[in-house]
Design a protein around this motif. Sequence first.
Motif, mmCIF file in Angstrom:
data_model
loop_
_atom_site.group_PDB
_atom_site.id
_atom_site.type_symbol
_atom_site.label_atom_id
_atom_site.label_comp_id
_atom_site.label_asym_id
_atom_site.label_seq_id
_atom_site.Cartn_x
_atom_site.Cartn_y
_atom_site.Cartn_z
ATOM 1 N N SER A 1 -3.432 13.385 8.974
ATOM 2 C CA SER A 1 -3.335 11.336 9.840
ATOM 3 C C SER A 1 -3.279 10.399 7.460
ATOM 4 O O SER A 1 -3.205 11.436 6.682
ATOM 5 C CB SER A 1 -4.805 10.403 10.273
ATOM 6 O OG SER A 1 -5.827 11.117 9.004
ATOM 7 N N PRO A 2 -2.301 9.570 7.471
ATOM 8 C CA PRO A 2 -2.334 9.002 6.335
ATOM 9 C C PRO A 2 -3.469 8.718 6.121
ATOM 10 O O PRO A 2 -4.627 8.389 5.989
ATOM 11 C CB PRO A 2 -2.075 7.062 6.714
ATOM 12 C CG PRO A 2 -0.990 7.895 7.819
ATOM 13 C CD PRO A 2 -2.067 8.763 8.993
ATOM 14 N N GLN B 1 0.498 11.200 3.437
ATOM 15 C CA GLN B 1 0.399 11.900 5.066
ATOM 16 C C GLN B 1 1.004 13.302 4.891
ATOM 17 O O GLN B 1 1.999 13.753 4.835
ATOM 18 C CB GLN B 1 0.701 11.687 6.154
ATOM 19 C CG GLN B 1 0.840 12.013 7.545
ATOM 20 C CD GLN B 1 1.261 11.175 8.421
ATOM 21 O OE1 GLN B 1 2.526 10.351 7.674
ATOM 22 N NE2 GLN B 1 0.293 10.934 9.448
ATOM 23 N N LEU C 1 -5.037 6.788 2.530
ATOM 24 C CA LEU C 1 -4.630 5.707 1.070
ATOM 25 C C LEU C 1 -4.298 5.973 -0.230
ATOM 26 O O LEU C 1 -5.007 6.756 -0.324
ATOM 27 C CB LEU C 1 -5.487 4.165 1.891
ATOM 28 C CG LEU C 1 -4.889 3.172 0.532
ATOM 29 C CD1 LEU C 1 -4.103 2.687 0.906
ATOM 30 C CD2 LEU C 1 -6.477 2.152 0.416
ATOM 31 N N LEU D 1 3.949 7.194 2.904
ATOM 32 C CA LEU D 1 4.731 5.965 3.032
ATOM 33 C C LEU D 1 4.220 5.100 2.404
ATOM 34 O O LEU D 1 3.249 4.317 2.536
ATOM 35 C CB LEU D 1 3.413 6.131 4.330
ATOM 36 C CG LEU D 1 3.547 7.415 5.362
ATOM 37 C CD1 LEU D 1 2.963 7.108 6.517
ATOM 38 C CD2 LEU D 1 4.924 7.393 5.991
ATOM 39 N N PHE E 1 5.414 -0.289 8.234
ATOM 40 C CA PHE E 1 5.116 0.770 7.348
ATOM 41 C C PHE E 1 6.293 1.403 7.325
ATOM 42 O O PHE E 1 7.020 1.260 8.318
ATOM 43 C CB PHE E 1 4.391 2.280 8.237
ATOM 44 C CG PHE E 1 3.354 1.931 8.279
ATOM 45 C CD1 PHE E 1 2.173 0.941 8.880
ATOM 46 C CD2 PHE E 1 2.461 2.640 7.014
ATOM 47 C CE1 PHE E 1 0.836 1.530 9.016
ATOM 48 C CE2 PHE E 1 0.725 2.782 6.682
ATOM 49 C CZ PHE E 1 0.011 1.145 7.485
ATOM 50 N N PHE F 1 0.772 -1.083 -0.147
ATOM 51 C CA PHE F 1 0.038 0.107 0.282
ATOM 52 C C PHE F 1 0.701 1.442 -0.180
ATOM 53 O O PHE F 1 2.478 1.224 0.678
ATOM 54 C CB PHE F 1 -1.010 0.390 1.442
ATOM 55 C CG PHE F 1 -1.484 -1.022 1.625
ATOM 56 C CD1 PHE F 1 -0.742 -2.060 2.199
ATOM 57 C CD2 PHE F 1 -2.728 -1.349 0.776
ATOM 58 C CE1 PHE F 1 -1.990 -3.720 2.559
ATOM 59 C CE2 PHE F 1 -4.009 -2.673 1.320
ATOM 60 C CZ PHE F 1 -3.059 -3.354 1.713
ATOM 61 N N TYR G 1 1.017 5.317 0.997
ATOM 62 C CA TYR G 1 -0.500 6.258 2.004
ATOM 63 C C TYR G 1 0.402 7.538 1.479
ATOM 64 O O TYR G 1 1.918 7.950 2.003
ATOM 65 C CB TYR G 1 -0.435 5.878 3.336
ATOM 66 C CG TYR G 1 -1.082 5.151 3.206
ATOM 67 C CD1 TYR G 1 -0.767 3.712 3.629
ATOM 68 C CD2 TYR G 1 -2.740 4.986 3.407
ATOM 69 C CE1 TYR G 1 -1.713 2.520 3.838
ATOM 70 C CE2 TYR G 1 -2.932 3.912 4.592
ATOM 71 C CZ TYR G 1 -2.918 2.621 4.534
ATOM 72 O OH TYR G 1 -2.932 1.473 4.725
#
Lengths: 112, 111
Positions: free
Chosen positions: B43-44, B38, B46, B88, B101, B34, B36
């Motif tokens: 917050s992260p 940020q 997707l 991330l 992560f 995945f 992400y």
Amino acid sequence: KAGVTQTPRYLIKTRGQQVTLSCSPISGHRSVSWYQQTPGQGLQFLFEYFSETQRNKGNFPGRFSGRQFSNSRSEMNVSTLELGDSALYLCASSLTRETEAFFGQGTRLTVV
Amino acid sequence: QKEVEQNSGPLSVPEGAIASLNCTYSDRGSQSFFWYRQYSGKSPELIMSIYSNGDKEDGRFTAQLNKASQYVSLLIRDSQPSDSATYLCAVFTSGTYKYIFGTGTRLKVLA
């Protein structure tokens, strides 16, 4: 569709106190994971709950605990707060344990 | 060796260019990958998920996975200043059955 909701958004606590953070997952999501994020350490896994059972735990002291209720909502508790516990605490929910995880807005905890 | 590694950056690219973000992982049994995004203080979020070898495209984003090389990347085409954020990489590991992560790559898109 409502996202992941975390409450409260901000907290200021004193050393030695305890705190409880809440997370309401996306409707239908059964897996809830908690993370601690600090500038120096990045995202650190705390624990994961699925079907009201803790399935996984990260390398954090026993002062950090959590639980999940039958409606999949989750809480995490930190007792005897230390200055180093100041961080952004993030909750993420997913439909199953290995599918895409969606994060809440986080709770920023400051310990003074 | 860290379980998921990313270059911390910052990676600076001019507006309109292609940004290439890379991630390597150590667990050969990893199944799900995945990316992400940020933004600072947020917050992260997707962006992409990828589960099988090859490329997966979604708008300006392309995720690439090579399980043999244990490598996953994210390409951002026509980069915009609003893409400036930390990206991330997350890997779901079958061994420990949890997401790991990376520490993130900070991307700066210069106007």
